[in-house]
Design an enzyme around this catalytic site. Structure first.
Site, short mmCIF file in Angstrom:
data_model
loop_
_atom_site.label_atom_id
_atom_site.label_comp_id
_atom_site.label_asym_id
_atom_site.label_seq_id
_atom_site.Cartn_x
_atom_site.Cartn_y
_atom_site.Cartn_z
N GLU A 1 -0.13 -6.24 22.67
CA GLU A 1 0.54 -5.20 23.03
C GLU A 1 -0.33 -4.67 24.40
O GLU A 1 -1.34 -4.77 24.57
CB GLU A 1 0.36 -4.04 21.98
CG GLU A 1 1.24 -4.08 20.91
CD GLU A 1 1.15 -3.22 19.64
OE1 GLU A 1 0.43 -2.14 20.09
OE2 GLU A 1 1.62 -3.51 18.65
N GLY B 1 5.72 3.88 15.12
CA GLY B 1 6.00 3.86 13.87
C GLY B 1 5.63 5.37 13.28
O GLY B 1 6.34 6.04 12.62
N HIS C 1 5.43 0.70 19.52
CA HIS C 1 4.64 0.82 18.56
C HIS C 1 4.43 2.37 18.05
O HIS C 1 3.55 3.15 18.73
CB HIS C 1 3.21 0.39 18.86
CG HIS C 1 2.13 0.47 17.58
ND1 HIS C 1 0.97 -0.66 17.67
CD2 HIS C 1 1.89 1.22 16.62
CE1 HIS C 1 0.28 -0.45 16.65
NE2 HIS C 1 0.95 0.86 15.77
N GLY D 1 0.68 -1.12 0.06
CA GLY D 1 0.00 -0.05 -0.14
C GLY D 1 0.88 1.09 0.05
O GLY D 1 1.95 1.35 -0.44
N ARG D 2 0.38 2.24 0.33
CA ARG D 2 1.18 3.70 0.53
C ARG D 2 2.36 3.53 1.03
O ARG D 2 3.31 4.09 0.58
CB ARG D 2 0.28 4.68 0.99
CG ARG D 2 -0.86 4.89 0.06
CD ARG D 2 -0.51 5.47 -1.38
NE ARG D 2 -1.68 5.41 -2.58
CZ ARG D 2 -2.31 6.70 -2.91
NH1 ARG D 2 -2.05 7.56 -2.24
NH2 ARG D 2 -3.25 6.56 -3.75
N ILE D 3 2.30 2.86 2.33
CA ILE D 3 3.32 2.88 3.21
C ILE D 3 4.47 2.02 2.76
O ILE D 3 5.80 2.13 2.39
CB ILE D 3 3.14 2.53 4.50
CG1 ILE D 3 2.23 3.36 5.55
CG2 ILE D 3 4.57 2.50 5.53
CD1 ILE D 3 1.60 3.03 6.82
N ARG E 1 -1.83 -8.74 -2.46
CA ARG E 1 -2.96 -9.00 -3.31
C ARG E 1 -2.90 -8.59 -4.67
O ARG E 1 -3.19 -9.16 -5.72
CB ARG E 1 -3.99 -9.05 -2.41
CG ARG E 1 -5.14 -10.09 -2.72
CD ARG E 1 -6.12 -9.92 -1.55
NE ARG E 1 -6.12 -8.63 -0.95
CZ ARG E 1 -7.01 -8.14 -0.24
NH1 ARG E 1 -7.83 -8.91 0.39
NH2 ARG E 1 -6.98 -6.73 0.14
N ARG F 1 1.24 -4.80 12.00
CA ARG F 1 0.68 -5.44 13.17
C ARG F 1 1.16 -6.81 13.90
O ARG F 1 1.42 -7.43 13.06
CB ARG F 1 -0.78 -5.74 13.08
CG ARG F 1 -1.87 -4.41 12.61
CD ARG F 1 -2.14 -3.56 13.86
NE ARG F 1 -2.79 -2.61 13.50
CZ ARG F 1 -2.24 -1.12 13.43
NH1 ARG F 1 -0.93 -0.95 13.53
NH2 ARG F 1 -3.02 -0.13 13.22
N ILE G 1 6.53 -3.48 10.98
CA ILE G 1 5.99 -2.12 11.36
C ILE G 1 4.53 -2.15 11.12
O ILE G 1 3.70 -1.04 11.28
CB ILE G 1 6.41 -1.14 10.69
CG1 ILE G 1 6.37 -1.26 9.10
CG2 ILE G 1 8.05 -0.61 11.15
CD1 ILE G 1 6.43 0.11 8.25
C1 DGY Z 1 -1.48 2.92 12.53
O1 DGY Z 1 -2.13 4.46 12.24
O2 DGY Z 1 -2.19 2.12 12.27
C2 DGY Z 1 -0.60 2.99 13.39
O3 DGY Z 1 -0.09 1.68 13.69
C3 DGY Z 1 -0.67 3.71 14.91
O4 DGY Z 1 0.38 4.59 15.08
#
Ligand code: DGY
Length: 339
Positions: free
Chosen positions: A270, A290, A288, A158-160, A180, A241, A239
């Site tokens: 978590e 990021g 967590h 995706g974008r990240i 996918r 889940r 980074i």
């Molecule tokens: C998100 O935005 O989903 C990150 O994991 C939370 O910082």
């Protein structure tokens, strides 16, 4: 005077951002971070028209039972595995999230973890702080694995994921990805990334970054069998889940030298970190964070406020929230029917 809507904010936010909401609605904002039990959450949501919640707030059908007041839930995150979107849609509650604003910051952090794990930054830092650097260091001490010139694998594009890929050109890396949906040719070109099947990705990547959203179908998408395909010199970064990764299997692979190192920002339970991971020097662990840069967290908060206000038909974007997850609810509202 017309009655004002009421909005609950489940965790402390920047005061000026809260002040912006308070111009439009009656605000009830938590002043300290706390974990809300399902019953507390149910009660809080029963008394408001809109809410801004965090990832620790799990909203499902039982949280919404009997609630005929709530109209909007605005998640302070791009990931929304804490929200049962089907249940919210059935209840006619609009759900929103904070996409885009955190892409670059989170991609930066993937690289921070990859470099730190590959070059043993965490363990070396602990060693220096513990006063253990006393005499001359051996020439072959603290050997890590190279990042530059290697093959970077990205699971989830995706974008990240795309932002992670774009950064790889500075490290002269070949980039493979599995997703996918394949990117368009022009996007693959922009990211200099090539689609491969998952097994090829695992086998050929020198380093692998997980950037896909969590869903029940991809629970433990990386487990013992997948780790067994990876190179023993590889670094794994998560980074996304925690539930994507079988943490016990990862710890075993690292302990037995079947994987070089890992960088983890997210965990299955978590804030609990699997004890086997805590025991391993070759894992870089963070809580967590990021998206946690000052600018990005502020942008996320602003977007969450825009979402809740617009979802309640208030503010400059009234009725057009910037990031709806279940826009069906908005369409149904316009038609005066149920989603
Ligand atoms: C998100 O935005 O989903 C990150 O994991 C939370 O910082």
């Amino acid at each position: 005077m017309s009655k004002r809507f009421k909005v609950w904010v489940s965790r402390p936010l920047f005061p000026d951002v809260l002040a912006r909401i308070a111009q439009f609605v009656d605000l009830d904002a938590e002043a300290v971070e706390r974990v809300h039990s399902p019953e507390m959450l149910r009660q809080r949501l029963a008394g408001v028209d809109g809410a801004i919640v965090g990832l620790a707030d799990r909203v499902d059908a039982s949280t919404l039972a009997g609630n005929d007041r709530l109209k909007v839930i605005s998640n302070l995150a791009v990931g929304y595995n804490n929200l049962d979107i089907e249940a919210l849609t059935r209840a006619g509650v609009l759900a929103c999230n904070t996409p885009e604003v955190l892409n670059e910051t989170t991609a930066d952090y993937a690289w921070a973890l990859l470099l730190a794990a590959a070059r043993r930054v965490g363990a070396a830092e602990r060693w220096v702080r513990a006063g253990q650097w006393r005499g001359a260091m051996r020439f072959d001490d603290w050997l890590g694995v190279d990042v530059h010139g290697k093959t970077l694998g990205i699971l989830g594009m995706g974008r990240i994921g795309q932002a992670v890929a774009r950064r790889a050109s500075g490290f002269d890396m070949r980039v493979l990805y599995h997703n996918r949906n394949r990117l368009s040719e022009s996007m693959e070109c922009e990211c200099a990334a090539r689609w491969v099947d998952k097994a090829t990705l695992l086998r050929e990547s020198d380093h692998l970054v997980l950037v896909l959203p969590y869903a029940r179908e991809n629970h433990h998408i990386i487990g013992a069998a997948e780790l067994a395909l990876m190179k023993p010199s590889a670094v794994l970064v998560n980074i996304a889940r925690g539930g994507l990764l079988d943490e016990a299997a990862l710890a075993a692979a690292l302990r037995e030298g079947r994987l070089a190192a890992a960088g983890l920002d997210v965990y299955e339970e978590e804030p609990v970190v699997h004890p086997d991971l805590l025991a391993l020097e070759q894992v870089v662990l963070s809580p967590h964070l990021g998206s946690a840069s000052a600018d990005t967290r502020r942008n996320m908060a602003e977007l969450a406020v825009d979402n809740v206000l617009a979802g309640l038909g208030l503010g400059p974007e009234a009725g057009r929230p910037p990031a709806p997850i279940n826009p069906r609810v908005l369409a149904a509202r316009r038609l005066g029917s149920k989603a």
